[in-house]
Design a protein around this motif. Structure first.
Motif, short mmCIF file in Angstrom:
data_model
loop_
_atom_site.label_atom_id
_atom_site.label_comp_id
_atom_site.label_asym_id
_atom_site.label_seq_id
_atom_site.Cartn_x
_atom_site.Cartn_y
_atom_site.Cartn_z
N ALA A 64 0.88 -1.31 0.20
CA ALA A 64 -0.01 0.04 0.19
C ALA A 64 0.83 1.25 0.06
O ALA A 64 0.51 1.93 -0.72
CB ALA A 64 -1.06 -0.08 1.18
N GLU A 65 1.89 1.29 0.91
CA GLU A 65 2.61 2.53 0.83
C GLU A 65 3.58 2.75 -0.40
O GLU A 65 3.69 3.92 -0.73
CB GLU A 65 3.70 2.29 2.02
N LEU A 66 3.88 1.60 -0.79
CA LEU A 66 4.58 1.47 -2.15
C LEU A 66 3.93 2.19 -3.30
O LEU A 66 4.21 3.01 -4.23
CB LEU A 66 5.17 0.36 -2.74
N LYS A 67 2.46 1.69 -3.21
CA LYS A 67 1.61 2.13 -4.63
C LYS A 67 1.53 3.70 -4.34
O LYS A 67 1.39 4.34 -5.38
CB LYS A 67 0.27 1.54 -4.07
N VAL A 68 1.17 4.33 -3.10
CA VAL A 68 1.02 5.57 -2.78
C VAL A 68 2.43 6.43 -3.32
O VAL A 68 2.46 7.34 -3.99
CB VAL A 68 0.89 5.97 -1.48
N SER A 69 3.63 5.71 -2.96
CA SER A 69 4.83 6.40 -3.47
C SER A 69 4.88 6.14 -4.95
O SER A 69 5.43 7.51 -5.66
CB SER A 69 5.77 5.65 -2.72
N GLY A 105 4.94 9.18 -10.03
CA GLY A 105 4.54 9.13 -11.51
C GLY A 105 4.00 10.57 -11.73
O GLY A 105 4.36 11.17 -12.73
N PHE A 106 3.43 11.26 -10.60
CA PHE A 106 2.77 12.57 -10.93
C PHE A 106 4.11 13.59 -11.06
O PHE A 106 3.99 14.46 -11.90
CB PHE A 106 1.88 12.94 -9.71
N GLY A 107 4.98 13.44 -10.07
CA GLY A 107 6.06 14.23 -10.21
C GLY A 107 6.77 14.09 -11.42
O GLY A 107 7.18 15.10 -12.00
N ALA A 108 6.96 12.88 -12.01
CA ALA A 108 7.52 12.94 -13.31
C ALA A 108 6.79 13.57 -14.36
O ALA A 108 7.30 14.08 -15.31
CB ALA A 108 7.88 11.49 -13.62
N VAL A 109 5.42 13.36 -14.30
CA VAL A 109 4.57 14.05 -15.45
C VAL A 109 4.88 15.80 -15.19
O VAL A 109 5.01 16.41 -16.20
CB VAL A 109 3.10 13.73 -15.02
N PHE A 110 5.04 16.20 -13.90
CA PHE A 110 4.96 17.52 -13.73
C PHE A 110 6.61 18.00 -14.14
O PHE A 110 6.44 19.03 -14.71
CB PHE A 110 4.94 17.96 -12.13
N PHE A 111 7.30 17.39 -14.03
CA PHE A 111 8.82 17.36 -14.65
C PHE A 111 8.77 17.46 -16.12
O PHE A 111 9.46 18.58 -16.81
CB PHE A 111 9.86 16.73 -14.12
N ALA A 112 8.09 16.58 -16.89
CA ALA A 112 8.02 16.75 -18.27
C ALA A 112 7.19 17.82 -18.75
O ALA A 112 7.65 18.55 -19.71
CB ALA A 112 7.26 15.31 -18.66
#
Length: 134
Positions: free
Chosen positions: A39-44, A49-56
């Motif tokens: 569960a923790e890994l899924k949230v991380s 993933g959102f962070g990578a999209v924001f950087f892109a």
């Protein structure tokens, strides 16, 4: 009548029952820990993933800003027809970017040439090979 300490009372569980219960509890605990980790890994991963999209998106917007800046710089050099010709203005901006690209490529090549293999580890492996042969 004296009770034998080695014989369990009817209300007390046997050692075998205690071991089985302990194994079951440990198994449940490990399962729960694994589920928590998942569960923790899924949230991380979702946040990553959102962070990578924001950087892109930020990189894309930065590229767009660079293009707009380039056009603006060329028009500033032209200065509403009072400066250099517009074609020379765009040529100067293009030349600047080519110069910067060449400089960065030079620095990159120089940095890559500094990368070396694991020389000490290779030397140690050769020494070990010689030692094992003797």
């Amino acid at each position: 009548m004296a009770e034998n300490p080695m014989v369990p009372l009817k209300d007390e569980p046997t050692i075998g029952k205690l071991v089985v219960d302990a194994q079951r509890d440990i198994s449940k605990l490990i399962s729960a820990e694994i589920q928590l980790a998942k569960a923790e890994l899924k949230v991380s991963l979702k946040a990553g993933g959102f962070g990578a999209v924001f950087f892109a998106v930020a990189a894309f917007m930065g590229l767009m800003a660079l293009i707009i800046f380039s056009v603006t710089a060329a028009y500033l050099i032209n200065w509403d027809g009072h400066g250099l010709s517009l074609k020379w203005s765009f040529l100067i901006v293009t030349g600047f970017y080519l110069l910067m690209a060449g400089l960065l490529a030079f620095l990159g090549i120089r940095s890559v040439k500094k990368v070396k293999g694991p020389e000490r580890a290779i030397a140690q492996a050769k020494q070990n090979k010689k030692a094992f042969k003797h």
